[in-house]
Design a protein around this motif. Structure first.
Motif, PDB file in Angstrom:
ATOM      1  N   PRO A  35     -89.221 -29.956 -19.233  1.00 46.44           N
ATOM      2  CA  PRO A  35     -89.393 -28.528 -18.922  1.00 46.44           C
ATOM      3  C   PRO A  35     -90.712 -28.238 -18.198  1.00 46.44           C
ATOM      4  CG  PRO A  35     -88.457 -28.764 -21.114  1.00 46.44           C
ATOM      5  CD  PRO A  35     -88.814 -30.166 -20.631  1.00 46.44           C
ATOM      6  N   LYS A  36     -91.807 -28.899 -18.589  1.00 43.46           N
ATOM      7  CA  LYS A  36     -93.098 -28.694 -17.912  1.00 43.46           C
ATOM      8  C   LYS A  36     -93.026 -29.141 -16.452  1.00 43.46           C
ATOM      9  CE  LYS A  36     -96.050 -27.241 -21.099  1.00 43.46           C
ATOM     10  NZ  LYS A  36     -96.512 -25.871 -21.051  1.00 43.46           N
ATOM     11  N   SER A  37     -92.361 -30.260 -16.201  1.00 42.94           N
ATOM     12  CA  SER A  37     -92.232 -30.744 -14.820  1.00 42.94           C
ATOM     13  C   SER A  37     -91.325 -29.835 -14.006  1.00 42.94           C
ATOM     14  CB  SER A  37     -91.708 -32.178 -14.811  1.00 42.94           C
ATOM     15  OG  SER A  37     -92.679 -33.047 -15.354  1.00 42.94           O
ATOM     16  N   ARG A  38     -90.235 -29.363 -14.610  1.00 39.91           N
ATOM     17  CA  ARG A  38     -89.366 -28.423 -13.887  1.00 39.91           C
ATOM     18  C   ARG A  38     -90.108 -27.131 -13.576  1.00 39.91           C
ATOM     19  NH1 ARG A  38     -85.690 -30.259 -17.808  1.00 39.91           N
ATOM     20  NH2 ARG A  38     -85.566 -28.210 -18.797  1.00 39.91           N
ATOM     21  N   GLU A  39     -90.935 -26.678 -14.518  1.00 40.19           N
ATOM     22  CA  GLU A  39     -91.723 -25.463 -14.309  1.00 40.19           C
ATOM     23  C   GLU A  39     -92.693 -25.645 -13.142  1.00 40.19           C
ATOM     24  OE1 GLU A  39     -95.325 -23.770 -16.883  1.00 40.19           O
ATOM     25  OE2 GLU A  39     -93.412 -23.703 -17.959  1.00 40.19           O
ATOM     26  N   ALA A  40     -93.308 -26.817 -13.027  1.00 39.45           N
ATOM     27  CA  ALA A  40     -94.275 -27.108 -11.953  1.00 39.45           C
ATOM     28  C   ALA A  40     -93.593 -27.619 -10.682  1.00 39.45           C
ATOM     29  CB  ALA A  40     -95.294 -28.140 -12.431  1.00 39.45           C
ATOM     30  N   SER A  41     -92.294 -27.890 -10.756  1.00 35.48           N
ATOM     31  CA  SER A  41     -91.532 -28.445  -9.633  1.00 35.48           C
ATOM     32  C   SER A  41     -92.131 -29.752  -9.130  1.00 35.48           C
ATOM     33  CB  SER A  41     -91.422 -27.439  -8.481  1.00 35.48           C
ATOM     34  OG  SER A  41     -90.681 -26.322  -8.890  1.00 35.48           O
ATOM     35  N   PHE A  42     -92.548 -30.598 -10.101  1.00 36.76           N
ATOM     36  CA  PHE A  42     -93.060 -31.906  -9.726  1.00 36.76           C
ATOM     37  C   PHE A  42     -92.963 -32.859 -10.904  1.00 36.76           C
ATOM     38  CE2 PHE A  42     -96.019 -35.052  -7.964  1.00 36.76           C
ATOM     39  CZ  PHE A  42     -95.482 -35.128  -6.684  1.00 36.76           C
ATOM     40  N   TYR A  43     -93.153 -34.134 -10.607  1.00 41.75           N
ATOM     41  CA  TYR A  43     -92.923 -35.228 -11.545  1.00 41.75           C
ATOM     42  C   TYR A  43     -94.073 -35.466 -12.511  1.00 41.75           C
ATOM     43  CZ  TYR A  43     -89.235 -35.918  -8.235  1.00 41.75           C
ATOM     44  OH  TYR A  43     -88.147 -35.704  -7.447  1.00 41.75           O
ATOM     45  N   TYR A  44     -93.709 -35.728 -13.764  1.00 41.49           N
ATOM     46  CA  TYR A  44     -94.654 -36.158 -14.807  1.00 41.49           C
ATOM     47  C   TYR A  44     -95.813 -35.168 -14.958  1.00 41.49           C
ATOM     48  CZ  TYR A  44     -91.882 -40.290 -13.978  1.00 41.49           C
ATOM     49  OH  TYR A  44     -90.820 -41.145 -13.802  1.00 41.49           O
ATOM     50  N   MET A  45     -95.469 -33.891 -15.129  1.00 39.53           N
ATOM     51  CA  MET A  45     -96.489 -32.844 -15.189  1.00 39.53           C
ATOM     52  C   MET A  45     -96.856 -32.417 -16.605  1.00 39.53           C
ATOM     53  SD  MET A  45     -97.486 -32.451 -12.138  1.00 39.53           S
ATOM     54  CE  MET A  45     -98.279 -30.870 -11.908  1.00 39.53           C
ATOM     55  N   HIS A  46     -96.204 -32.967 -17.626  1.00 37.72           N
ATOM     56  CA  HIS A  46     -96.629 -32.653 -18.988  1.00 37.72           C
ATOM     57  C   HIS A  46     -98.044 -33.205 -19.153  1.00 37.72           C
ATOM     58  CE1 HIS A  46     -97.012 -32.684 -23.312  1.00 37.72           C
ATOM     59  NE2 HIS A  46     -95.958 -31.894 -23.389  1.00 37.72           N
ATOM     60  N   PRO A  47     -98.973 -32.417 -19.679  1.00 37.67           N
ATOM     61  CA  PRO A  47    -100.368 -32.883 -19.743  1.00 37.67           C
ATOM     62  C   PRO A  47    -100.574 -34.168 -20.550  1.00 37.67           C
ATOM     63  CG  PRO A  47    -100.159 -30.632 -20.603  1.00 37.67           C
ATOM     64  CD  PRO A  47     -98.810 -31.066 -20.166  1.00 37.67           C
ATOM     65  N   GLN A  48     -99.685 -34.456 -21.502  1.00 35.54           N
ATOM     66  CA  GLN A  48     -99.836 -35.682 -22.288  1.00 35.54           C
ATOM     67  C   GLN A  48     -99.049 -36.864 -21.710  1.00 35.54           C
ATOM     68  OE1 GLN A  48     -99.648 -32.626 -24.417  1.00 35.54           O
ATOM     69  NE2 GLN A  48    -101.832 -32.891 -24.062  1.00 35.54           N
ATOM     70  N   ASN A  49     -98.290 -36.636 -20.650  1.00 35.48           N
ATOM     71  CA  ASN A  49     -97.579 -37.761 -20.045  1.00 35.48           C
ATOM     72  C   ASN A  49     -98.609 -38.663 -19.374  1.00 35.48           C
ATOM     73  OD1 ASN A  49     -96.061 -39.372 -18.018  1.00 35.48           O
ATOM     74  ND2 ASN A  49     -94.346 -38.283 -18.930  1.00 35.48           N
ATOM     75  N   ARG A  50     -98.440 -39.966 -19.541  1.00 33.88           N
ATOM     76  CA  ARG A  50     -99.456 -40.913 -19.053  1.00 33.88           C
ATOM     77  C   ARG A  50     -99.104 -41.558 -17.713  1.00 33.88           C
ATOM     78  NH1 ARG A  50     -99.119 -43.813 -24.558  1.00 33.88           N
ATOM     79  NH2 ARG A  50     -96.993 -43.180 -24.166  1.00 33.88           N
ATOM     80  N   PHE A  51     -98.068 -41.072 -17.042  1.00 32.66           N
ATOM     81  CA  PHE A  51     -97.667 -41.675 -15.772  1.00 32.66           C
ATOM     82  C   PHE A  51     -98.818 -41.695 -14.762  1.00 32.66           C
ATOM     83  CE2 PHE A  51     -96.030 -41.546 -11.442  1.00 32.66           C
ATOM     84  CZ  PHE A  51     -95.233 -42.669 -11.437  1.00 32.66           C
ATOM     85  N   TRP A  52     -99.451 -40.550 -14.532  1.00 37.37           N
ATOM     86  CA  TRP A  52    -100.488 -40.484 -13.495  1.00 37.37           C
ATOM     87  C   TRP A  52    -101.734 -41.285 -13.871  1.00 37.37           C
ATOM     88  CZ3 TRP A  52     -98.792 -39.717  -8.966  1.00 37.37           C
ATOM     89  CH2 TRP A  52     -97.628 -38.971  -8.790  1.00 37.37           C
ATOM     90  N   PRO A  53    -102.189 -41.253 -15.135  1.00 39.08           N
ATOM     91  CA  PRO A  53    -103.305 -42.147 -15.490  1.00 39.08           C
ATOM     92  C   PRO A  53    -102.958 -43.630 -15.327  1.00 39.08           C
ATOM     93  CG  PRO A  53    -103.153 -40.365 -17.085  1.00 39.08           C
ATOM     94  CD  PRO A  53    -101.936 -40.257 -16.196  1.00 39.08           C
ATOM     95  N   VAL A  54    -101.715 -44.000 -15.627  1.00 43.21           N
ATOM     96  CA  VAL A  54    -101.294 -45.397 -15.446  1.00 43.21           C
ATOM     97  C   VAL A  54    -101.348 -45.767 -13.965  1.00 43.21           C
ATOM     98  CG1 VAL A  54     -99.284 -46.948 -15.506  1.00 43.21           C
ATOM     99  CG2 VAL A  54     -99.908 -45.619 -17.541  1.00 43.21           C
ATOM    100  N   MET A  55    -100.755 -44.946 -13.118  1.00 38.80           N
ATOM    101  CA  MET A  55    -100.729 -45.262 -11.690  1.00 38.80           C
ATOM    102  C   MET A  55    -102.150 -45.296 -11.111  1.00 38.80           C
ATOM    103  SD  MET A  55     -97.611 -45.919 -11.402  1.00 38.80           S
ATOM    104  CE  MET A  55     -97.285 -46.161  -9.665  1.00 38.80           C
ATOM    105  N   ALA A  56    -103.003 -44.380 -11.540  1.00 38.37           N
ATOM    106  CA  ALA A  56    -104.388 -44.378 -11.066  1.00 38.37           C
ATOM    107  C   ALA A  56    -105.091 -45.674 -11.471  1.00 38.37           C
ATOM    108  CB  ALA A  56    -105.125 -43.161 -11.619  1.00 38.37           C
ATOM    109  N   ALA A  57    -104.888 -46.107 -12.708  1.00 34.59           N
ATOM    110  CA  ALA A  57    -105.511 -47.353 -13.179  1.00 34.59           C
ATOM    111  C   ALA A  57    -105.016 -48.542 -12.359  1.00 34.59           C
ATOM    112  CB  ALA A  57    -105.217 -47.567 -14.666  1.00 34.59           C
ATOM    113  N   LEU A  58    -103.734 -48.563 -12.040  1.00 33.21           N
ATOM    114  CA  LEU A  58    -103.176 -49.671 -11.258  1.00 33.21           C
ATOM    115  C   LEU A  58    -103.832 -49.794  -9.892  1.00 33.21           C
ATOM    116  CD1 LEU A  58     -99.363 -49.313 -11.994  1.00 33.21           C
ATOM    117  CD2 LEU A  58    -100.903 -51.105 -12.831  1.00 33.21           C
ATOM    118  N   PHE A  59    -104.145 -48.658  -9.290  1.00 37.86           N
ATOM    119  CA  PHE A  59    -104.718 -48.669  -7.947  1.00 37.86           C
ATOM    120  C   PHE A  59    -106.240 -48.529  -7.957  1.00 37.86           C
ATOM    121  CE2 PHE A  59    -100.282 -47.448  -7.250  1.00 37.86           C
ATOM    122  CZ  PHE A  59     -99.932 -48.415  -6.322  1.00 37.86           C
ATOM    123  N   GLY A  60    -106.841 -48.548  -9.156  1.00 43.04           N
ATOM    124  CA  GLY A  60    -108.294 -48.485  -9.261  1.00 43.04           C
ATOM    125  C   GLY A  60    -108.884 -47.191  -8.755  1.00 43.04           C
ATOM    126  N   GLU A  61    -108.188 -46.091  -8.994  1.00 44.04           N
ATOM    127  CA  GLU A  61    -108.640 -44.792  -8.511  1.00 44.04           C
ATOM    128  C   GLU A  61    -108.664 -43.791  -9.658  1.00 44.04           C
ATOM    129  OE1 GLU A  61    -106.719 -43.271  -5.088  1.00 44.04           O
ATOM    130  OE2 GLU A  61    -106.710 -45.207  -4.062  1.00 44.04           O
TER     131      GLU A  61
END
Length: 182
Positions: A35-61
């Motif tokens: 629901p949070k992602s649908r509300e924001a119209s984008f992927y993995y937008m729940h504040p506790q979802n770890r997708f973006w921190p994982v991807m950032a760590a993978l690319f060292g950013e």
């Protein structure tokens, strides 16, 4: 997450399209946006979802800002496409285990129009639905790309810590690198 037996199923539609371009090398698929992602119209937008921190760590950013455009740019810069297996379904909240009457997205057009050579699914339900709904359609369209299931980055997957998820997702970077610049 336990679903109360009287929790109502809601029919939801995805509501926003894939993130990809002609130079995308891998496709990362969830099941259906929360629901949070649908509300924001984008992927993995729940504040506790770890997708973006994982991807950032993978690319060292640093983790990209929580705005959809910053995250879209991050994905495209690093050559990974984002979408979901499901176009519409009946669901209770964000509970993958409650998904019923799933209608798949047609993945063939973006795979054909890009350099996508590997599909990754985030979570068990996404992998199950991909195998049942998407893989047969892709095969009938003459598209043969390997799929690797990955663990969910959802807060519901509390047993996996961020370092564990990052280690599991390393295969995404390896697949991007195999097909060109990471």
């Amino acid at each position: 997450m336990a679903i109360h037996p009287n929790s109502p199923l809601h029919h939801v539609t995805h509501g926003f399209g894939p993130v990809w371009d002609a130079d995308s090398r891998v496709l990362v698929l969830g099941s259906m946006p929360s629901p949070k992602s649908r509300e924001a119209s984008f992927y993995y937008m729940h504040p506790q979802n770890r997708f973006w921190p994982v991807m950032a760590a993978l690319f060292g950013e640093p983790t990209p800002a929580a705005e959809p455009e910053a995250r879209r740019e991050f994905a495209l810069e690093h050559r990974f496409a984002l979408w979901d297996v499901i176009k519409e379904c009946d669901i209770v909240g964000a509970s993958d285990s409650s998904i019923r009457n799933a209608v798949p997205n047609d993945l063939a057009p973006i795979i054909r129009a890009s350099r996508i050579a590997h599909v990754f699914t985030t979570g068990g339900k996404a992998a199950q639905l991909y195998r049942r709904l998407c893989a047969p359609h892709l095969a009938s369209a003459g598209i043969d790309v390997p799929m690797t299931p990955l663990p969910s980055t959802s807060p519901a997957n509390a047993r996996m810590r961020l370092p564990d998820l990052t280690a599991a997702y390393q295969v995404v970077v390896e697949a991007i690198t195999r097909t060109g610049r990471a």
